[in-house]
Design an enzyme around this catalytic site. Structure first.
Site, PDB file in Angstrom:
ATOM      1  N   GLY A   1       0.995  -0.782   0.034  1.00  0.00           N
ATOM      2  CA  GLY A   1       0.307  -0.133  -0.149  1.00  0.00           C
ATOM      3  C   GLY A   1       0.915   1.725  -0.053  1.00  0.00           C
ATOM      4  N   GLY A   2       2.367   0.889  -0.038  1.00  0.00           N
ATOM      5  CA  GLY A   2       3.274   2.051   0.006  1.00  0.00           C
ATOM      6  C   GLY A   2       3.727   2.312  -1.939  1.00  0.00           C
ATOM      7  CB  VAL A   3       5.014   5.329  -2.670  1.00  0.00           C
ATOM      8  CG1 VAL A   3       6.733   5.466  -1.876  1.00  0.00           C
ATOM      9  CG2 VAL A   3       6.142   6.041  -3.376  1.00  0.00           C
ATOM     10  CG  ASP A   4       9.451   2.927  -0.913  1.00  0.00           C
ATOM     11  OD1 ASP A   4      10.162   3.536  -2.159  1.00  0.00           O
ATOM     12  OD2 ASP A   4       9.802   2.590   0.060  1.00  0.00           O
TER      13      ASP A   4
ATOM     14  CB  CYS B   1       7.385  -9.915   9.332  1.00  0.00           C
ATOM     15  SG  CYS B   1       6.200  -9.442   7.567  1.00  0.00           S
TER      16      CYS B   1
ATOM     17  CB  CYS C   1       2.716  -3.761  10.779  1.00  0.00           C
ATOM     18  SG  CYS C   1       3.325  -5.775  11.033  1.00  0.00           S
TER      19      CYS C   1
END
Length: 364
Positions: free
Chosen positions: A3-6, A95, A193
């Site tokens: 969900g991030g830009v990377d 993770c 998270c």
């Protein structure tokens, strides 16, 4: 796709390279009502919707895969158990090791995919003999090879990192904006998270429980009491509430946490200077070091954003021992030490014991 830009730009580049790309978001929480409220994690419902919008913009299929049970057992429960044992774990490392490049990769390969592609900043390259190696990204400030140090040769063979050669995160944001991706200016995630409010101490207290215990010096003399070991970290100075001053009048720092006896050990700042770290839980990233029983030169990094320190390493009786050229500061058992040769990630281990410049040995 977190969900991030990377990860959004990584997916876009994979599509442009001609790959058959499917976007996958990992559902890691069993709390479906979780929304970002000031925290900047990476696994909320809002993040899932951001990932879906990016996938739609790129014209690729999008799925949410539920790994919440595996995440709970391999990451969250491990995090709790490590603190109960007096160690300081790195949940992002676990993770990557247990979820993104184990559970996710296993399922992807079983479904016929060739690789897992992520937005991490790192590079996979081949040596002169065709063996795969993991190297630092070209952008030092954003390099994420440390958290990928747990990857094995087999995992490197099925991993893609399209952002590794991009020299600036600003360039990634600019590229995302040019592509019309709504996450172009989305802030980086940095919280644990599964602790969205950032209160690690309170979160642990609810799950581990707290009770009053002793604060002692390295000789075992009681100096005061504390309200629970989860509230302390190695190197901590403030909040000790020790009534008895040190003989030299200098402040004292947390050197060791012993949950089994509910004891916190404090001492002089010099005792935080670590001249040796070691662990038996280690892996090689790619081809193993030749003759590791003989001392070999490396650089060691003990935190994701720490500077690497020149060191020598040696495998002795199943224990990987690293002696830095300059002392490391405030090292805790449970942290991950990643060793490098130049830009190459050679391997990693979980720190099980430390030796300070004052010959104070700490284990967990």
């Amino acid at each position: 796709m977190s969900g991030g830009v990377d990860s959004a730009v990584a997916a876009a580049r994979a599509v442009e390279a001609g790959h058959d790309v499917v976007g996958v978001h990992l559902a890691l929480s069993r709390m479906p009502g979780t929304l970002r409220t000031g925290a900047r994690g990476c696994c909320t419902i809002e993040d899932s919707m951001d990932a879906q919008r990016a996938a739609t913009m790129l014209g690729i299929p999008y799925y949410v895969w539920d790994f919440s049970e595996r995440f709970k057992s391999d990451v969250v429960d491990d995090f709790i158990a490590e603190y109960q044992a007096g160690r300081t774990p790195n949940p992002c490392m676990r993770c990557n090791e247990k979820i993104k490049f184990a559970a996710l990769m296993e399922k992807a390969l079983a479904l016929g995919f060739d690789a897992v592609c992520t937005g991490h900043y790192a590079n996979v390259v081949s040596d002169a003999n065709g063996n795969l190696e993991l190297h630092r990204a070209s952008a030092w400030a954003k390099d994420q090879s440390y958290v990928l140090g747990v990857l094995t040769s087999d995992q490197l063979a099925h991993a893609m990192f399209p952002l590794g050669d991009t020299p600036s995160k600003d360039l990634i944001r600019a590229e995302a904006a040019e592509r019309g991706l709504s996450v172009a200016q989305k802030p980086d995630s940095h919280d644990i998270c599964f602790i969205p409010d950032g209160d690690t101490r309170g979160w642990l207290a609810d799950r581990v429980g707290i009770s009053e215990g002793d604060i002692v010096d390295t000789a075992g003399n009681k100096l005061g009491t504390h309200e629970g070991t989860p509230g302390f970290t190695i190197g901590q100075r403030k909040g000790l509430h020790i009534g008895t001053p040190a003989p030299d009048g200098l402040p004292r720092f947390v050197l060791e946490i012993r949950p089994k006896t509910n004891t916190v050990v404090v001492g002089p700042k010099e005792a935080l200077d670590i001249i040796e770290i070691a662990g038996t839980s280690f892996t090689w990233c790619g081809e193993p070091q030749e003759n590791p029983e003989n001392e070999f030169d490396v650089e060691v990094q003990i935190r994701a954003h720490a500077d690497p320190v020149p060191a020598v390493a040696q495998l002795v009786g199943g224990e990987l021992i690293v002696r830095p050229a300059n002392p490391l500061n405030s090292v805790a058992a449970g942290q991950t030490a990643v060793i490098y040769v130049g830009t190459r990630v050679l391997g990693q281990f979980t720190i099980a014991r430390t030796v300070s410049d004052l010959n104070v040995v700490a284990t967990a």
